[in-house]
Write an enzyme that holds these catalytic residues in place. Structure first.
Site, PDB file in Angstrom:
ATOM      1  N   GLY A   1      12.539  -5.526   5.109  1.00 51.87           N
ATOM      2  CA  GLY A   1      12.217  -4.120   5.343  1.00 51.87           C
ATOM      3  C   GLY A   1      12.349  -3.215   4.134  1.00 51.87           C
ATOM      4  O   GLY A   1      12.576  -2.012   4.283  1.00 51.87           O
ATOM      5  N   LYS A   2      12.191  -3.764   2.926  1.00 55.18           N
ATOM      6  CA  LYS A   2      12.306  -2.934   1.718  1.00 55.18           C
ATOM      7  C   LYS A   2      11.223  -1.861   1.670  1.00 55.18           C
ATOM      8  O   LYS A   2      11.509  -0.689   1.409  1.00 55.18           O
ATOM      9  CB  LYS A   2      12.221  -3.805   0.462  1.00 55.18           C
ATOM     10  N   THR A   3       9.981  -2.269   1.884  1.00 50.58           N
ATOM     11  CA  THR A   3       8.880  -1.300   1.820  1.00 50.58           C
ATOM     12  C   THR A   3       9.008  -0.274   2.935  1.00 50.58           C
ATOM     13  O   THR A   3       8.799   0.933   2.721  1.00 50.58           O
ATOM     14  CB  THR A   3       7.520  -2.018   1.912  1.00 50.58           C
TER      15      THR A   3
ATOM     16  N   LYS B   1       7.150  -0.362  -7.847  1.00 54.15           N
ATOM     17  CA  LYS B   1       7.488  -1.751  -7.540  1.00 54.15           C
ATOM     18  C   LYS B   1       7.117  -2.580  -8.778  1.00 54.15           C
ATOM     19  O   LYS B   1       5.932  -2.830  -9.018  1.00 54.15           O
ATOM     20  CB  LYS B   1       6.721  -2.233  -6.305  1.00 54.15           C
TER      21      LYS B   1
ATOM     22  N   THR C   1       4.203 -10.329  -5.840  1.00 55.88           N
ATOM     23  CA  THR C   1       3.532 -11.626  -5.833  1.00 55.88           C
ATOM     24  C   THR C   1       2.760 -11.798  -4.520  1.00 55.88           C
ATOM     25  O   THR C   1       2.882 -10.995  -3.608  1.00 55.88           O
ATOM     26  CB  THR C   1       4.540 -12.779  -6.011  1.00 55.88           C
TER      27      THR C   1
ATOM     28  N   GLU D   1      11.417  -0.368  -5.795  1.00 62.19           N
ATOM     29  CA  GLU D   1      11.515  -1.427  -4.789  1.00 62.19           C
ATOM     30  C   GLU D   1      11.475  -2.810  -5.435  1.00 62.19           C
ATOM     31  O   GLU D   1      10.537  -3.148  -6.159  1.00 62.19           O
ATOM     32  CB  GLU D   1      10.370  -1.310  -3.781  1.00 62.19           C
TER      33      GLU D   1
ATOM     34  N   GLY E   1      11.815  -9.570  -2.739  1.00 62.94           N
ATOM     35  CA  GLY E   1      12.748 -10.550  -2.211  1.00 62.94           C
ATOM     36  C   GLY E   1      14.178 -10.030  -2.262  1.00 62.94           C
ATOM     37  O   GLY E   1      14.431  -8.843  -2.084  1.00 62.94           O
TER      38      GLY E   1
END
Length: 215
Positions: free
Chosen positions: A14-16, A37, A41, A114, A117
């Site tokens: 849930g970073k974004t 960011k 990848t 951000e 992973g």
């Protein structure tokens, strides 16, 4: 300019989502906000997470009208893997990353950075995702953890890594999924361990934002 690193215990935590919520919350408080960011990848045509961040920044900060996706995500790779693997025989362009960070810093009061992973995702031979905290001289960090079985272990491991940075940080739970009996399974240990309130991303976003401003 205050920079805040958004990381998580793993990928797809849930970073974004957290970054988007915080952009809106800080904008409500009157701050000129931005997001960045460094690496994404699994990019086939355009970086999906980066595009969400760019769209939100343009909505909230007029200074981002001329910003392009390459500014938000300066380095992309098509293979959905850790950057160290995804880059194959290429070099990570750290200068390009730093230049983009500095460009965006000039048009923000708060820049959310951000990660990709978790904290120990390898970026280069001797560089891990957590190393961006020092690389950008980040002001504070938010760790987002999940609410599934096993989150205690994941959270504690990530917190130990953050302690070694000697930079301010806090953490919160993203209730991404409905987990039966979660309140009986996990929070009792957190309350025992930390002896203070547990923050939930959705329920406590205003408090999370306020704390990130003062730590």
């Amino acid at each position: 300019m205050k920079s805040i690193f958004i990381t998580a215990t793993n990928t797809d935590i849930g970073k974004t989502y957290a970054t988007l919520l915080l952009l809106e919350e800080f904008a409500k408080k009157g701050y000129k906000v931005g997001a960045f960011k460094p690496i994404e990848t699994g990019v086939k045509s355009a970086p999906q997470d980066g595009q969400k961040l760019l769209d939100k920044c343009k909505e909230l900060n007029d200074s981002f009208k001329s910003v392009v996706i390459e500014d938000i995500v300066p380095v992309t790779f098509s293979l959905p893997a850790a950057p160290f693997v995804a880059k194959r025989d290429k070099d990570i362009d750290f200068k390009k990353i730093k230049d983009s960070f500095e460009k965006l810093s000039k048009i923000c009061d708060i820049l959310l950075v951000e990660g990709a992973g978790g904290l120990l995702v390898p970026v280069d031979k001797n560089f891990f995702m957590v190393d961006f905290i020092d690389f950008f001289d980040i002001s504070s960090t938010l760790l987002v953890t999940h609410n599934k079985l096993g989150c205690i272990n994941d959270t504690l491991l990530s917190l130990e890594i953050l302690k070694k940075t000697k930079k301010p940080f806090m953490w919160c739970i993203n209730e991404k999924e409905i987990v039966p009996d979660f309140d009986k399974i996990t929070p009792p240990y957190y309350l025992h361990k930390f002896k203070k309130e547990i923050f939930y991303l959705n329920r406590n976003i205003e408090t999370v934002a306020n704390n990130l401003l003062i730590i």
